[in-house]
Motif scaffolding. Structure first.
Motif, PDB file in Angstrom:
ATOM      1  N   LYS A 117       0.850  -1.201   0.000  1.00  0.00           N
ATOM      2  CA  LYS A 117       0.000   0.000   0.000  1.00  0.00           C
ATOM      3  C   LYS A 117       0.884   1.249   0.000  1.00  0.00           C
ATOM      4  N   ALA A 118       1.804   1.299  -0.904  1.00  0.00           N
ATOM      5  CA  ALA A 118       2.726   2.430  -0.964  1.00  0.00           C
ATOM      6  C   ALA A 118       3.082   2.698  -2.419  1.00  0.00           C
ATOM      7  N   GLU A 139       1.495  -1.418   5.300  1.00  0.00           N
ATOM      8  CA  GLU A 139       1.086  -2.679   5.925  1.00  0.00           C
ATOM      9  C   GLU A 139       2.077  -2.998   7.039  1.00  0.00           C
ATOM     10  N   LYS A 140       1.619  -3.724   8.035  1.00  0.00           N
ATOM     11  CA  LYS A 140       2.564  -4.105   9.080  1.00  0.00           C
ATOM     12  C   LYS A 140       3.478  -5.238   8.594  1.00  0.00           C
ATOM     13  N   GLU A 176       7.835 -11.297   9.816  1.00  0.00           N
ATOM     14  CA  GLU A 176       7.227 -10.679   8.632  1.00  0.00           C
ATOM     15  C   GLU A 176       7.026  -9.181   8.807  1.00  0.00           C
ATOM     16  N   GLY A 177       7.182  -8.711  10.034  1.00  0.00           N
ATOM     17  CA  GLY A 177       7.114  -7.271  10.257  1.00  0.00           C
ATOM     18  C   GLY A 177       8.490  -6.625  10.290  1.00  0.00           C
ATOM     19  N   ASP A 195      -6.309 -13.764   9.640  1.00  0.00           N
ATOM     20  CA  ASP A 195      -6.711 -12.359   9.509  1.00  0.00           C
ATOM     21  C   ASP A 195      -5.706 -11.574   8.653  1.00  0.00           C
ATOM     22  N   HIS A 196      -5.048 -12.269   7.723  1.00  0.00           N
ATOM     23  CA  HIS A 196      -4.107 -11.588   6.824  1.00  0.00           C
ATOM     24  C   HIS A 196      -4.883 -10.973   5.663  1.00  0.00           C
ATOM     25  N   ASP A 197      -4.472  -9.791   5.272  1.00  0.00           N
ATOM     26  CA  ASP A 197      -5.118  -9.144   4.131  1.00  0.00           C
ATOM     27  C   ASP A 197      -4.084  -8.262   3.436  1.00  0.00           C
ATOM     28  N   TYR A 198      -3.649  -8.713   2.275  1.00  0.00           N
ATOM     29  CA  TYR A 198      -2.682  -7.934   1.519  1.00  0.00           C
ATOM     30  C   TYR A 198      -3.309  -7.615   0.169  1.00  0.00           C
TER      31      TYR A 198
END
Lengths: 718, 201
Positions: free
Chosen positions: A89-90, A157-158, A494-495, B19-22
């Protein structure tokens, strides 16, 4: 805590994606055209046209480099730039850098392709481009990495999605492979000698070559698969935990498998064995990707039957599964003995590049172009026709190459009950598979025709598109959100993309170091008290051999097996290659092995053979090389070349370096005199043909002394 | 052509949606398929077992395997080795039109490139149909010997290892039968003149 959501505004840079799509299609067409042309050259040798830049030896590297770096490379950049922005989202981290990346890459392809046609090559498979291009590729790759990772670091996104994991592994590993394999000492603007010789060069090159397949053709496309299949099928990824385990096991194990390209060669047997066992262990990690790709289509199979996008993607993943089963199979020593140097390998490679890459890329293009241009695809029917044309073409390709490879492999090793070769004439084993070459070429035409249909379809779509408008998106920035309670360690990882990248680097370094460094830290493969270094003229001849791409059809590696020894002579030893920069062991025998050709024929035979191979072997399919008889050898650079080689340990005396050119001419005069007795003009003395003959006559001439030394050693130890 | 639709979740998947959403992509948490887990561990297990077998138990070695096979082949070859000595009686017994035709086939694959059709001689190979001989005297015996050992210095490779013993005789018979055949563009005489021997009768 219930703060009102802070929504940030941003746009996606889709223009750069469009640019890379155009480049993908353009270079894809070029690489397929080159591929089809060389396929016909093998079926019908006259197509070599007695023209230097049209010969197989120069066009084949052009085809492979165009297919890998131009077609697949540009598709990778398009897909990664498109999906990374959305998954993060960038907007793109540095749009200007992306444009530099785009133009630099196209420049490398255009000029690099030209340089290959002109005979400038490093002579190492899939790494043929010369050192200035290698530097430009590295710069280009760094720009791409900065841009992609930069986008990941400014994400909203995280967590990073599995596709990004694969992109990160790709960025790191390709840089590592490319840089390590490309270390050379320049001796001219487009000429150089690698710092590795013989066995070392072979091990580094196939660590690179194998993992170029892994990290240029596979991992980025697994990433793209994880993005585009769920998007196109509108289905969730099948198994998150499978993606974790197959990602890490894949990148860790893949890097070890390089030596399976060198089974039965002169590299140490421990390295061969490691290459084999890691290849077997690689089967399941590869299939983990296939399962996640195919099972994501669960509940959407009715659409796979109808929609070309999903058809292409499902077929791509299926061929990926087939090729990654065939790979481990081919890595088993005994299977490899049959298949190595034959067309089976060529078929295997194309079930990967056409079956997996081409199919997936076409699926992505059919998905992306309508979305990027806000215009429905011009014709679904045409896309379906493309799908079937390409699939049938690919099947013809694979089956004909299986058949040709197994036939020729069996003919090479057939020994009759009297202990002699059943097919001692090499050319007989070539003639037997010519019909398969016609079928393969026809299959290639179908793949090409399908691609042209796609280009037409996409252009029609783009032409009908409305004017582009910039869309605004908004999202909350979640990058710095706290971890959820109970998140697994991997979820936390993943973060943390930087830590993730560091761990990926460690995963690929382990196998790289263990399988390569032991070869680089010993002088066993660079020093010999027996093997004579190339004389200046032989060296000039060797450079011509490399430049003409002789290695694309001729190996220089007699494997330790009765049929090879009966056909060619003593099997090759590591020591023989200590002065070979680059090594020229080859990977395919369209013509016979040349490791023992020195002294087998006289000078005039070679002269006639290069001028017109049919004049000495009536059914030969080798191209004629008339320009070798008229073009002058570059003798002026010999002094510089010898100087560089001496620095790397080749035992040349100061005198030899000082008088390199004179020494070369002296040796050339001897050869020319002998040719002259058979009526060849004495003007030939400074021409390329004479240098090449000098090199060919040197090949394998040290083996007798090496064998003597070995026997002497055996005696003293007993 | 919507781009932001959430994934379609099937009924039996409702419990395993994460609850992943990409970019609207969701993920399920299906357990690993058991057959896949077996292949995964199987591959690793094989790698370990084979490595132990190879590194510590003197397992399959390419070099050793080669030496053993080569010894067997050498025994076989010494059993069937043709000595290289010409056996006139054997040759004459063999001498039929059929064998000469077989010799012609062999000639047309292996020899024609240098000696051209009907042995008329070319840039590399001398004329085989006239009465002049650079090497030997044109008898079946000397032709056989030259085919067998070659004349490397003149560009003629040895054929002993490439052709079978009978094939060596067959091609000798064919070349011997060319004597006196006249062709257009034949190469001029080289070497000494020899009379036609009587060995082909």
């Amino acid at each position: 805590m219930n703060h009102p959501k802070q929504l940030e505004q941003f746009q996606y840079d889709d223009q750069i994606v469009k640019n890379f799509i155009f480049a993908t299609v353009f270079w894809g067409l070029a690489s397929l055209l080159a591929g089809v042309y060389i396929a016909f050259e093998l079926a019908y040798w006259k197509l070599n046209m007695e023209t230097a830049w049209l010969t197989f030896g120069r066009l084949r590297p052009l085809h492979t480099n165009a297919a890998i770096f131009a077609f697949v490379g540009n598709a990778m950049f398009a897909g990664i730039y498109y999906s990374t922005q959305r998954l993060c989202k960038a907007s793109l981290y540095a749009p200007l850098l992306a444009r530099m990346h785009f133009w630099l890459w196209q420049l490398i392809i255009a000029l690099g392709g030209l340089s290959l046609l002109l005979g400038f090559t490093d002579g190492k498979e899939y790494a043929e481009l010369t050192w200035p291009f290698d530097i430009a590729i590295a710069v280009s790759w760094v720009i791409f990495s900065v841009n992609t990772l930069g986008t990941v670091f400014i994400r909203r996104e995280k967590h990073i999605f599995v596709a990004i994991w694969f992109y990160i592994a790709t960025l790191i590993t390709v840089a590592l492979l490319h840089i390590v394999n490309a270390i050379v000492i320049p001796v001219g603007w487009l000429e150089s000698y690698p710092v590795y010789a013989g066995v070392q060069d072979a091990v580094v090159q196939w660590w690179y070559g194998h993992n170029a397949v892994a990290f240029f053709l596979t991992t980025p496309f697994l990433g793209l698969m994880y993005y585009f299949i769920p998007k196109a099928a509108n289905r969730p990824v099948y198994s998150y935990r499978l993606s974790i385990i197959h990602f890490w096991s894949l990148i860790f194990i893949y890097i070890w498998a390089g030596p399976h390209h060198l089974l039965y060669s002169a590299i140490p047997e421990w390295a061969q064995t490691l290459g084999m066992v890691f290849s077997i262990a690689l089967w399941a990690p590869s299939w983990g990707g296939m399962i996640n790709g195919l099972m994501t289509l669960r509940g959407a199979w009715d659409r796979v039957r109808k929609e070309p996008v999903l058809k292409f993607m499902a077929t791509a993943v299926t061929f990926y599964g087939m090729a990654t089963f065939e790979g481990p199979l081919l890595s088993i020593k005994s299977v490899n003995y049959l298949a190595h140097f034959t067309d089976w390998i060529v078929g295997h490679v194309h079930s990967g590049t056409i079956g997996w890459n081409y199919m997936l890329i076409c699926g992505i293009l059919y998905y992306l172009v309508p979305r990027l241009y806000k215009q429905d695809l011009f014709s679904q029917r045409l896309a379906n026709i493309h799908f079937w044309t390409a699939t049938i073409g690919l099947l013809l390709y694979i089956v004909s190459m299986w058949s040709a490879g197994i036939t020729q492999g069996l003919m090479w090793q057939a020994i009759n009950e009297q202990g002699s070769l059943t097919y001692p004439n090499f050319v007989e084993t070539v003639l037997r598979i010519i019909p398969m070459y016609w079928i393969r070429a026809f299959g290639g035409v179908l793949v090409l025709v399908g691609f042209i249909l796609m280009i037409y379809n996409l252009l029609k779509t783009i032409n009908a598109a409305p004017a582009a408008v910039t869309e605004n998106f908004q999202a909350e920035n979640q990058r710095h959100q706290a971890d959820h309670q109970g998140d697994s360690a991997h979820r936390k990882l993943e973060g943390m993309p930087a830590v993730f990248a560091a761990l990926s680097l460690i995963a690929v370094l382990v196998g790289s170091i263990i399988s390569i460094v032991p070869m680089l830290t010993t002088d066993r493969f660079t020093v010999s008290d027996i093997v004579k270094p190339y004389t200046p003229l032989e060296l000039a001849g060797r450079d011509i051999y490399v430049s003409e791409g002789c290695y694309t059809c001729h190996s220089q590696m007699v494997r330790p097996s009765p049929s090879e020894v009966l056909r060619y002579g003593e099997h090759s030893r590591a020591e023989e290659s200590v002065y070979d920069r680059p090594f020229q062991w080859g990977s395919r025998r369209i013509g016979p092995d040349l490791a023992r050709v020195g002294g087998k024929y006289n000078h005039i035979w070679h002269y006639k053979h290069m001028e017109d191979p049919r004049s000495v072997i009536s059914q030969s399919i080798m191209p004629s090389y008339p320009w070798l008889i008229t073009e002058k050898t570059d003798l002026a650079s010999l002094r510089r070349k010898l100087q560089v080689l001496k620095k790397m340990g080749h035992p040349y005396t100061e005198e030899e370096i000082e008088y390199a050119q004179e020494l070369a001419l002296e040796q050339a005069q001897d050869i020319a005199n002998e040719l002259n007795q058979s009526g060849i003009s004495s003007e030939v003395v400074d021409k390329k043909i004479v240098a090449l003959i000098a090199y060919l006559q040197k090949l394998g001439t040290d083996i007798e002394d090496i064998v003597n030394k070995e026997q002497h050693k055996d005696l003293t130890y007993d | 052509m919507k781009n932001d639709e959430k994934s379609k979740i099937l009924d039996d998947e409702k419990n395993i949606v994460l609850d992943h959403d990409y970019d609207a992509i969701q993920e399920l948490d299906h357990p690993l398929p058991s057959w896949w887990v077996m292949t995964f561990y199987g591959g690793i297990f094989f790698a370990i077992i084979y490595s132990v077998y190879f590194f510590f138990m003197g397992g399959f070695s390419i070099e050793k395997d080669f030496q053993e096979k080569m010894t067997k082949i050498k025994e076989l070859r010494s059993e069937f080795a043709s000595e290289g000595d010409f056996n006139l009686a054997f040759y004459q017994e063999l001498l039929t039109d059929q064998v000469i035709a077989q010799g012609e086939e062999i000639y047309n694959i292996n020899c024609i490139a240098c000696h051209l059709e009907n042995g008329k001689g070319g840039d590399i190979g001398p004329n085989l149909a006239d009465n002049f001989w650079k090497n030997g005297d044109g008898s079946a015996e000397s032709i056989y010997e030259i085919v067998y050992n070659g004349r490397l210095e003149a560009g003629m490779p040895p054929w002993a290892d490439i052709l079978q013993p009978e094939e060596l005789y067959a091609v000798t018979a064919y070349v011997r039968s060319l004597r006196g055949v006249e062709s257009e563009g034949a190469k001029g005489p080289e070497g000494q003149e020899y009379p036609v021997p009587a060995d082909n009768e």
